[in-house]
Design a protein around this motif. Structure first.
Motif, PDB file in Angstrom:
ATOM      1  N   GLY A 634       0.836  -1.188   0.000  1.00 31.46           N
ATOM      2  CA  GLY A 634       0.000   0.000   0.000  1.00 31.46           C
ATOM      3  C   GLY A 634       0.865   1.230   0.000  1.00 31.46           C
ATOM      4  N   TYR A 635       0.299   2.347   0.411  1.00 30.18           N
ATOM      5  CA  TYR A 635       1.107   3.561   0.417  1.00 30.18           C
ATOM      6  C   TYR A 635       0.737   4.412   1.625  1.00 30.18           C
ATOM      7  CZ  TYR A 635      -2.911   6.266  -1.290  1.00 30.18           C
ATOM      8  OH  TYR A 635      -4.132   6.876  -1.402  1.00 30.18           O
ATOM      9  N   LEU A 636       1.690   5.288   1.975  1.00 23.04           N
ATOM     10  CA  LEU A 636       1.522   6.263   3.038  1.00 23.04           C
ATOM     11  C   LEU A 636       1.908   7.626   2.501  1.00 23.04           C
ATOM     12  CD1 LEU A 636       3.179   4.409   6.067  1.00 23.04           C
ATOM     13  CD2 LEU A 636       0.737   4.726   5.679  1.00 23.04           C
ATOM     14  N   GLN A 637       1.171   8.650   2.876  1.00 23.67           N
ATOM     15  CA  GLN A 637       1.482  10.025   2.490  1.00 23.67           C
ATOM     16  C   GLN A 637       1.364  10.910   3.723  1.00 23.67           C
ATOM     17  OE1 GLN A 637      -1.306  10.941  -0.633  1.00 23.67           O
ATOM     18  NE2 GLN A 637      -0.048   9.984  -2.227  1.00 23.67           N
ATOM     19  N   PHE A 638       2.447  11.608   3.986  1.00 22.23           N
ATOM     20  CA  PHE A 638       2.454  12.515   5.125  1.00 22.23           C
ATOM     21  C   PHE A 638       2.919  13.871   4.617  1.00 22.23           C
ATOM     22  CE2 PHE A 638       3.836  12.899   9.856  1.00 22.23           C
ATOM     23  CZ  PHE A 638       2.815  13.810  10.049  1.00 22.23           C
ATOM     24  N   ARG A 639       1.963  14.732   4.341  1.00 23.93           N
ATOM     25  CA  ARG A 639       2.264  16.018   3.726  1.00 23.93           C
ATOM     26  C   ARG A 639       1.638  17.113   4.581  1.00 23.93           C
ATOM     27  NH1 ARG A 639       0.297  14.252  -2.371  1.00 23.93           N
ATOM     28  NH2 ARG A 639       2.007  12.751  -2.778  1.00 23.93           N
ATOM     29  N   SER A 640       2.521  17.850   5.242  1.00 27.33           N
ATOM     30  CA  SER A 640       2.026  18.979   6.034  1.00 27.33           C
ATOM     31  C   SER A 640       3.148  19.984   6.179  1.00 27.33           C
ATOM     32  CB  SER A 640       1.552  18.515   7.414  1.00 27.33           C
ATOM     33  OG  SER A 640       2.645  18.106   8.225  1.00 27.33           O
ATOM     34  N   GLN A 641       2.808  21.200   6.486  1.00 27.56           N
ATOM     35  CA  GLN A 641       3.811  22.239   6.649  1.00 27.56           C
ATOM     36  C   GLN A 641       4.702  21.952   7.849  1.00 27.56           C
ATOM     37  OE1 GLN A 641       1.785  25.996   6.849  1.00 27.56           O
ATOM     38  NE2 GLN A 641       1.097  25.917   4.697  1.00 27.56           N
ATOM     39  N   LYS A 642       4.111  21.310   8.874  1.00 32.04           N
ATOM     40  CA  LYS A 642       4.914  21.020  10.069  1.00 32.04           C
ATOM     41  C   LYS A 642       5.987  19.995   9.763  1.00 32.04           C
ATOM     42  CE  LYS A 642       1.334  22.102  13.487  1.00 32.04           C
ATOM     43  NZ  LYS A 642       0.520  21.580  14.603  1.00 32.04           N
ATOM     44  N   ILE A 643       5.643  18.952   9.015  1.00 31.94           N
ATOM     45  CA  ILE A 643       6.643  17.926   8.714  1.00 31.94           C
ATOM     46  C   ILE A 643       7.698  18.477   7.759  1.00 31.94           C
ATOM     47  CG2 ILE A 643       5.406  16.889   6.765  1.00 31.94           C
ATOM     48  CD1 ILE A 643       7.370  15.032   9.508  1.00 31.94           C
ATOM     49  N   GLN A 644       7.290  19.385   6.823  1.00 30.99           N
ATOM     50  CA  GLN A 644       8.266  20.001   5.917  1.00 30.99           C
ATOM     51  C   GLN A 644       9.221  20.897   6.697  1.00 30.99           C
ATOM     52  OE1 GLN A 644       8.683  19.244   2.767  1.00 30.99           O
ATOM     53  NE2 GLN A 644       6.866  17.906   2.670  1.00 30.99           N
ATOM     54  N   ALA A 645       8.719  21.637   7.642  1.00 26.59           N
ATOM     55  CA  ALA A 645       9.582  22.512   8.458  1.00 26.59           C
ATOM     56  C   ALA A 645      10.547  21.689   9.282  1.00 26.59           C
ATOM     57  CB  ALA A 645       8.715  23.385   9.364  1.00 26.59           C
ATOM     58  N   LEU A 646      10.091  20.488   9.747  1.00 23.46           N
ATOM     59  CA  LEU A 646      10.976  19.623  10.508  1.00 23.46           C
ATOM     60  C   LEU A 646      12.152  19.167   9.655  1.00 23.46           C
ATOM     61  CD1 LEU A 646      11.622  17.963  13.066  1.00 23.46           C
ATOM     62  CD2 LEU A 646      10.143  16.143  12.150  1.00 23.46           C
ATOM     63  N   GLY A 647      11.902  18.845   8.385  1.00 23.49           N
ATOM     64  CA  GLY A 647      12.977  18.415   7.499  1.00 23.49           C
ATOM     65  C   GLY A 647      13.962  19.524   7.214  1.00 23.49           C
ATOM     66  N   SER A 649      14.674  22.012   9.146  1.00 24.67           N
ATOM     67  CA  SER A 649      15.441  22.374  10.343  1.00 24.67           C
ATOM     68  C   SER A 649      16.385  21.274  10.780  1.00 24.67           C
ATOM     69  CB  SER A 649      14.483  22.710  11.495  1.00 24.67           C
ATOM     70  OG  SER A 649      13.695  21.555  11.837  1.00 24.67           O
ATOM     71  N   ASN A 650      16.154  20.035  10.316  1.00 25.10           N
ATOM     72  CA  ASN A 650      16.979  18.907  10.742  1.00 25.10           C
ATOM     73  C   ASN A 650      17.336  18.098   9.501  1.00 25.10           C
ATOM     74  OD1 ASN A 650      18.211  16.732  11.947  1.00 25.10           O
ATOM     75  ND2 ASN A 650      16.532  16.346  13.414  1.00 25.10           N
ATOM     76  N   PRO A 651      18.546  18.313   8.941  1.00 25.27           N
ATOM     77  CA  PRO A 651      18.908  17.627   7.694  1.00 25.27           C
ATOM     78  C   PRO A 651      18.849  16.118   7.801  1.00 25.27           C
ATOM     79  CG  PRO A 651      20.409  19.445   8.144  1.00 25.27           C
ATOM     80  CD  PRO A 651      19.560  19.303   9.351  1.00 25.27           C
ATOM     81  N   LEU A 655      15.550  13.120   4.650  1.00 31.59           N
ATOM     82  CA  LEU A 655      15.300  11.939   3.835  1.00 31.59           C
ATOM     83  C   LEU A 655      14.000  11.258   4.250  1.00 31.59           C
ATOM     84  CD1 LEU A 655      16.212   9.940   1.668  1.00 31.59           C
ATOM     85  CD2 LEU A 655      17.496   8.718   3.464  1.00 31.59           C
ATOM     86  N   VAL A 656      13.747  11.205   5.566  1.00 30.23           N
ATOM     87  CA  VAL A 656      12.503  10.561   6.049  1.00 30.23           C
ATOM     88  C   VAL A 656      11.300  11.372   5.600  1.00 30.23           C
ATOM     89  CG1 VAL A 656      11.211   9.876   8.101  1.00 30.23           C
ATOM     90  CG2 VAL A 656      13.687   9.546   8.010  1.00 30.23           C
TER      91      VAL A 656
END
Length: 742
Positions: A634-647, A649-651, A655-656
């Motif tokens: 199956g598939y998972l999608q996690f798309r939000s501004q909070k998760i993008q900001a986390l990426g 701020s933390n290199p 990748l995750v």
């Protein structure tokens, strides 16, 4: 022969005859006394005059054939010379300044006992003095407390014939109290009339008027008696106490009394006008009314205030049968009844009109309508409400039955029936009229033990209960059955919809069982939707340890996230300190999980199966070593501004974040644990790729997630999708948690 010698011989002969006559008289006198049972007869101060016989004292002792003993002593006794009138003996007058009489009943039945002869009665009445005056008398008689003494005076005046008027004046004294009786008997044409009245302490007590029509072979006896309004019966019952002991409650309780009766009897045919059996064998009817009121009565911890009895009876008798009917306005009422057992009744009215009592041939039977109204019932298990019973009662010495409708002011209604069989066993059946919760909930308005957090706004319910109490000390048996359908409501902070099924409770002695043949709930929503639910099983326990029983089930399943959760058929022994039950999960849809879970930008697709071992002990319920796994890719999608900001701020997390933007997994599984505080821990293992990341190279991810399930459910219950009641309960629970401990 010389005359002198002849005279001496005649004198000797006369003297011999006189001696023989005296001896014969003594012998006949003793024999006459013996025939009458007189063992002793003595007198003193005898004097004779033209008017009669006077004695200073007379003592007589008589022993009856039945062993009874009569002692009589008269002082200053005057007896007029007896005579005859119309061929019958008459005694003009008897007077005594003081008469003492002591009577002891016998304990033997005479061998030649025969029914009373009416002619003998008439002959005995003829010897009643035409004027009898007792200035003072003292009677020593048997009574309920042993021996009792009654003092007073009496005066009787009658004509020479029995058909002429007669009057009696009687005074009785006891413990400083005075009772007076006046009676008059007279004959008018062919009718006999009796009029009598009585007072106690100068207050009117009783009036009696009676007529005997004796002009036919079947005389007619009519009468009327009335007990005047007695404002306080304590004096009356104190007067009667030693002769007919009354309940101590009557001696010390103030009460008002009024009685009235009328009768008409057609006397049976016969020869003797004074034969009492003719009255008993006759036919007749009568009416009587009784009114009794008391401000308060107490007995064995029960107190009644404002008590009143109003009884109107119509009766008929004949052929050895007696029938009584309670007329309208017959009732018993009380302003308050306190049973002393935490039950307080107010404004009690028992309607008796229509009740019928039949007596005869050694049997008795009561039947008819019965109505009981209680303005308010106060008891520890129910709300203060008014109650009403309307039904029928049937009772005889062998069986008793009561059946009818019991209802209250909360619109609760039950059909009830109580029975007692010849062996003394009791049975009670109660059928609950169908309750429509859309209109109201009479159960919650009646029972204080109704769960405060349970509400129904729709649906219907009906039930039946049976209680059996054997007479031979066997354990009682109780059965309760409830049927319900379409119930919608709230329990605590969970919404319930479409609750249907049946519950059967049984209790026999100490054995308690609850059968659930089929329970269905379309939806239970404690914050996330669960349903439909189905359960089929039984719980059994001992009455003294109801929480340490055994739960058995044949079916226990629920819909969960468009999949299924179930328990395989099994049982739980709640008396054990801990045990484990595996909860099976099948077909749980990730898309439904993410729809319910309040996370921004989270989506996916897949089907999950798994097993969650439920560990149950005194601490609560927890899960250890549970597992979940995707049935297919199956598939998972996690798309939000909070998760993008986390990426950004933390290199190391970039990748995750990029991989989860569109992650197509081949493997998704997780270890699951859940502790008693409600913390859920998931150890996720993901294997797959993102087609748009690094040419879709394989990526393996291990992610640990924690969630406070109670807090999650609370947040879900604060949304606009739940009812206002649930939201208020959640807010109240949060306020209680924030109150600092004392």
């Amino acid at each position: 022969m010389p005359p002198r010698r002849t005279g001496i011989r005649v004198m000797r002969i006369l003297l011999l005859v006189l001696i023989l006559l005296i001896a014969a008289s003594v012998l006949l006198y003793d024999r006459l006394l013996a025939q009458q049972g007189i063992r002793h007869l003595d007198w003193s101060g005898l004097s004779l005059s033209r008017s009669g016989v006077a004695l200073d004292s007379l003592t007589l002792e008589r022993l009856g054939d039945d062993g009874s003993l009569l002692d009589l002593r008269a002082e200053q006794l005057n007896v007029a010379w007896p005579g005859y009138h119309d061929g019958r003996p008459r005694l003009p007058a008897v007077h005594s300044q003081h008469l003492t009489l002591r009577w002891q009943p016998g304990s033997q039945v005479p061998a030649d006992a025969t029914p009373p002869d009416p002619q003998a009665w008439r002959d005995a009445l003829a010897w009643i003095p035409e004027r009898l005056t007792l200035d003072a008398f003292e009677l020593d008689l048997p009574c309920a407390v042993g021996r009792c003494t009654l003092t007073g005076s009496a005066r009787l005046v009658r004509g020479q014939r029995l058909t002429e008027p007669a009057e009696l004046h009687l005074e009785l004294q006891q413990d400083g109290r005075l009772a007076q009786v006046q009676a008059q008997v007279q004959r008018l044409d062919t009718d006999w009339q009796l009029n009598a009245s009585a007072t106690i302490d100068q207050q009117p007590l009783l009036e009696l008027n009676s007529t005997w029509q004796a002009d036919s072979a079947t005389p007619l006896w009519r009468g009327h008696v009335q007990v005047a309004q007695v404002a306080d019966t304590r004096g009356l019952f104190a007067w009667l106490q030693q002769w007919q002991p009354a309940d101590e409650r009557l001696l010390h309780a103030q009460a008002a009394l009024r009685v009235q009766a009328d009768w008409q009897v057609t006397v049976a045919s016969g020869d003797g006008a004074l034969d009492l059996q003719r009255i008993l064998d006759g036919t007749g009817d009568f009416t009587t009314t009784l009114h009794l009121a008391s401000p308060q009565l107490r007995h064995e911890g029960v107190r009644g205030d404002g008590l009143a009895l109003a009884l109107a009876l119509q009766g008929r008798f004949g052929d050895g049968q007696l029938q009584l009917d309670a007329l309208p306005d017959s009732r018993v009422s009380a302003a308050r009844l306190d049973t002393g057992q935490a039950v307080d009744l107010r404004d009690v009215v028992v309607e008796l009109a229509g009740l019928n009592l039949q007596l005869g041939s050694g049997t008795a039977k009561v039947s008819g309508p019965l109505s009981v109204n209680v303005g308010r019932v106060q008891q520890a298990n129910v709300h203060p409400l008014g109650w009403r019973f309307v039904g029928q009662v049937t009772a005889d010495p062998q069986r008793q039955q009561l059946r009818g409708k019991l209802s209250n002011t909360a619109d609760l209604a039950l059909e009830v029936e109580a029975r007692r069989d010849p062996q003394g066993a009791l049975a009670l059946d109660a059928t609950l009229a169908e309750v429509f919760f859309r209109a109201a909930n009479p159960l919650s308005k009646t029972a204080l033990d109704w769960p405060a957090l349970l509400e129904f706004a729709n649906g219907r319910m009906q039930g039946k209960a049976t209680l059996q109490i054997p007479a031979d000390n066997q354990p009682l048996a109780l059965q309760v059955g409830l049927q319900f359908s379409g119930l919608d409501g709230i329990y605590d902070r969970s919404e319930l919809r479409g609750v249907s099924g049946r519950l059967d409770l049984a209790l026999r002695g100490q054995a308690l069982t609850l059968d659930v043949p089929d329970l269905q709930i379309q939806l239970a929503n404690p914050g996330l939707p669960i349903g439909p639910l189905q359960f089929q099983g039984r719980y059994s326990a001992k009455l003294d340890r109801p929480q340490a029983g055994q739960l058995q089930w044949q079916k226990a399943q629920a819909g969960l996230f468009n999949g299924q959760a179930w328990l395989a058929p099994g049982q739980l022994d709640l008396s054990r300190p801990s045990q484990q039950v595996p909860l099976q999960l099948k077909g749980v849809q990730l898309a439904e999980v993410f729809r319910v879970y309040p996370a921004e930008g989270l989506a996916g697709r897949g089907t999950l199966d798994g097993e969650l071992p439920l560990l149950i002990d005194a601490k609560g319920v927890r899960v250890e070593h549970g597992s979940l796994a995707a049935r297919e890719p199956g598939y998972l999608q996690f798309r939000s501004q909070k998760i993008q900001a986390l990426g950004r701020s933390n290199p190391s997390m970039q990748l995750v974040v990029d991989a989860l933007d569109d992650f197509h997994y081949q493997v998704l599984d997780s270890a699951v644990s859940y502790d008693e505080q409600g913390k859920l821990t998931l150890a996720l293992r993901l294997q797959g790729r993102n087609p748009d990341l690094e040419k879709g190279r394989p990526i393996n991810l291990n992610v640990n997630l924690e969630e406070d399930i109670p807090a999650l459910l609370t947040s879900l219950q604060l949304t606009d999708k739940v009812s206002e009641t649930i939201r208020q309960r959640v807010q109240e629970r949060l306020r209680q948690r924030n109150v600092p401990a004392p």
